[in-house]
Structure formats: C-alpha cells, structure tokens
Motif scaffolding. Sequence first.
Motif, PDB file in Angstrom:
ATOM      1  N   UNK A   1       0.850  -1.181   0.000  1.00  0.00           N
ATOM      2  CA  UNK A   1       0.000   0.000   0.000  1.00  0.00           C
ATOM      3  C   UNK A   1       0.891   1.238   0.000  1.00  0.00           C
ATOM      4  N   UNK A   2       0.625   2.158  -0.922  1.00  0.00           N
ATOM      5  CA  UNK A   2       1.415   3.377  -1.015  1.00  0.00           C
ATOM      6  C   UNK A   2       0.500   4.579  -1.206  1.00  0.00           C
ATOM      7  N   UNK A   3       0.934   5.736  -0.708  1.00  0.00           N
ATOM      8  CA  UNK A   3       0.197   6.975  -0.924  1.00  0.00           C
ATOM      9  C   UNK A   3       0.625   7.611  -2.240  1.00  0.00           C
ATOM     10  N   UNK A   4      -0.165   8.578  -2.698  1.00  0.00           N
ATOM     11  CA  UNK A   4       0.190   9.288  -3.923  1.00  0.00           C
ATOM     12  C   UNK A   4       1.469  10.092  -3.751  1.00  0.00           C
TER      13      UNK A   4
ATOM     14  N   UNK B   1      -2.229   5.657 -14.517  1.00  0.00           N
ATOM     15  CA  UNK B   1      -3.232   5.647 -13.452  1.00  0.00           C
ATOM     16  C   UNK B   1      -2.987   6.744 -12.421  1.00  0.00           C
ATOM     17  N   UNK B   2      -1.720   7.093 -12.187  1.00  0.00           N
ATOM     18  CA  UNK B   2      -1.427   8.224 -11.303  1.00  0.00           C
ATOM     19  C   UNK B   2      -2.039   9.497 -11.880  1.00  0.00           C
ATOM     20  N   UNK B   3      -1.884   9.710 -13.201  1.00  0.00           N
ATOM     21  CA  UNK B   3      -2.502  10.876 -13.837  1.00  0.00           C
ATOM     22  C   UNK B   3      -4.015  10.822 -13.709  1.00  0.00           C
ATOM     23  N   UNK B   4      -4.599   9.630 -13.878  1.00  0.00           N
ATOM     24  CA  UNK B   4      -6.052   9.491 -13.731  1.00  0.00           C
ATOM     25  C   UNK B   4      -6.502   9.797 -12.309  1.00  0.00           C
TER      26      UNK B   4
END
Length: 486
Positions: free
Chosen positions: A445-448, A468-471
Amino acid sequence: MSGAPPTYAIRSRPNGRLTARIARSMLAGDGLETFWSWYTERAARSTHRVTRVPLDELAGWTRDPETGDLGHDSGKFYSVTGIDVHIPGAPVPRWSQPIIVQPEVGILGILVKEFDGVLHCLMQAKFEPGNANGLQLSPTVQATKSNFQRVHRGKAVPYLEFFRDSARHGVLADVLQSEQGAWFYQKRNRNMIVEVDGDVPVGENFIWLTLGQLHRLLSVENLVNMDTRTVLSCLPFTSQDSHPLIVVPEDDFHQALVRSCSAVEGSLHSMPEILSWITGIRAQSEVVTRVTHLTRVPRWHRADGVIAHESGLFFRVIGVDVAGGSREVASWSQPMIEPSGNGIVAFVARRIDGVLHVLVHARVEPGYVNVMELAPTVQCTPGNLGALPPEARPRFLDVVLNAPPELVRYSVALSEEGGRFYNAVNTYVVVEADVDVVDGADYRWMTLHQLAELLRHSNYLNVQARSLVACLHSLSSPSVAAQVRR
C-alpha cells in the motif's frame, strides 16, 4: 455514484510555489467549448488513412533472410526481433516472443506557460496509425531520436528546440521513464515539462489547455494519449506541507485523496521501507532474458503476412501503410503490434486512517531495464488468461471485476502508444476495496505522495501505473469526479 461534485478551495501558499500554481491550474477546468470546436475542426480536416499490408510488402523495411528479423533500411527507428525469457518460480517460467527493440531515447515534452496567472499546457492533436480514434491529445513534442534527426527526410519537429535547449527555460520535470516492458526491450523516453515566459507561436494543430481542462478530458475515452498521461504523472502534484493543496470539505473520498498527496500525512509504510522492499525484490529476482532471432522463437509463426502465436492469443505483428498530411512525412510503412483484445489496468484503493492508499504490484517484465517496476494492482488482458495456468490469473482481478458501482471511482477506456501498437486499448480503473495484503508479498500500500517521490527517478513506476497516477490526480479536478462516476 451520483450527486454534485465536491467544492474546492486552495490553501494559502507563498506566491510562486509550484504546487500552488499547479493547484490553481487544476481548478481552471471549465471553458472546454473552445477546445471541442477546435478538436472537431482538426478531426474533420484529418485525411489520414491506415491500410493493413503483409509484412513482406512494407516499403523501407527488410526481413533478414537468415534471422527473420524486421528492420528499417536506414538502420534507425526500431526493429522487431525475438526474446527468450526465463523467470524461475513464475507461473509461466519460460517463454519466447517477438519484441520491439528501439535503443533510441525519445522526447516526450509538454511546454507550459502562465496566462493571467494560470499555468497552461501546449497540447497537440496528433495522429498515430494505431490510435483507436485517429487524433488524440499528445504532448507538445512526441518524437524519437530518428524523428528529430530527420532520418525520414521530412519536416522538422515543431517546438523541439525548447526541449533540446531546456537550460534556457524553466525545467519543471525531466526524467527518463520506461515504456511497455512486455512489448519493448529496454525502451525509455525522456519525460519533460518546460516552462517559458516569452511569446510562443501556436501552430494549427496545437492549443493551450489548463491542467484542469486536461484532467477533465481524461474522462473521455481514447482522447488523452499515453505519452501525455506519462508526462502529466511526472508533475509535482503533491505537497510537502501538513495541509493538502486543495481542500474538499464534505466528501470523504476526496479528503482521503488529497491527504494522500501530503508528505506528512500517515502512510502505512515509510519510504525507506518501500525502497528496501523494491531493492530486495530486484536483488532476489532471477530473470534471464536473451535477445534472439525471430526464426528461433517457437510457437510463433509467420503466415498470411503477419507473425502470430499458434493459439491466436496475446498479440500479432502486423504491417501497415500510412498516408496523411499533418505529420513530418506524408506517407510511410511500418510494422506494429496488435494485441488480441482489450485489457484492464486497475488500482485497488483503500483509506487507511483517513489517507487514500493504492495497492501497487512489484511486476517483473522481460523488457525492463531494472528487472522489476511497480505496476497497478491488476494489469492483464482477460481474454489471454485461458491459455495460461490458473496461478497466472491476477490475484485481485475478481475484486476489480466485481466491485460495486458506488466504489468504482474511475473507469475510462484509454489507448496505449499509437505509434507502435495498433488499437491497443485498456480500461483504466480505480476501485475502493477493503483488502488485506500479507507483508512480504509482491504488493504494498502506497500513498500518492510516495508514488510522486518515486516518479522523480527513473524505472520505478511502469507506464501503466504512471497513467493511473494521472487518472487519480484527475479526480482532484472539480468537474472530473462527477463525469467519471458510473
């Protein structure tokens, strides 16, 4: 999901701080009527044609009679060859396949400039032969080294000088990133964002858009191309402060999302723990790859003008002739990879102590430079799973497929790189689910904010995870959250 989108406000920040400027641009998401009028006109004027042809009839490309490999007559651009892969202990420990070898480092660059105190990005309506819908929104510059060296003897790449001489301008991001490790062998591009303050002539295929407008357009199927998504992911959206850049008062999910962008909000694992986990997997993974010739790739056969797996699954190498007037050259031929079906790329997300975390997967692919990169929770083409052993089925695929509609935070079909892949489309998904993962597995599990820290460096997040980070960041745009709800 339904209901009005949450309200937004920017926390007070020192003037000129980049993260605050990004937040201000993210809030400027309205006024897309001009864009749609411009895009509709560009699409109507597009005269591009793509015709499938047998590989042996590709003009300017030659098949080596001994190796079977495909290469351009100039010796530049890229080649299609074979690769042998051995990953002991994997669900499929050995296989061979065709793969694209493109040793050149290209440039994917977005030019940004402030208008009335708001950052805008210079975007391009660009045709690629593999695009699902012809024109897509691409970065200001999207070019291989062969392109900007004009090996094709065509027109120069517009705006390239801003990125090749970036020291004269403000560099907001500049990092080498990988592309698809299953189809490219050690392919990397320079992802750049360069800020200018002088006059910039705007070509007819270019338009200035705010970050909010761009992220709002990420809710439209097959519009914002892969190269734009990977460059956008490299922007420093996250904050070093104790408060989120954008405050969403009444929506729990969006509060958790913006807290995930803060360095000081709680994360399940510390960055030293994450880096140690990544290093440990890379050190312990046994991955043996050997570039070989297409004639030595078993179970792949050349027939009817294509190269295909005997099962008919996975992908095919096809040939296309391309004609059109808005590219550097008016016509050309090339081989491309055509996947056997559409895929699913998904982050499973979870709120941990009020902070949104996403579940990343340590994924090994044969084309990666550093053995493993962090991938989305699920990344697969479901139609191929029947040809694989049961243990190859992604662990959390059913969690994604069976997610209740009210927990699907994002679901949009988006194209992959249309310059090498023909009609390659994945549905990008973010779902909330309360799943547990045993420590020591291939998931974390990681945060943005943690993902953003890794995106400052090369070869940590794969291209699907970057998309997906951009989304996910697009869900911070006031109008996007309502649009992508299903």
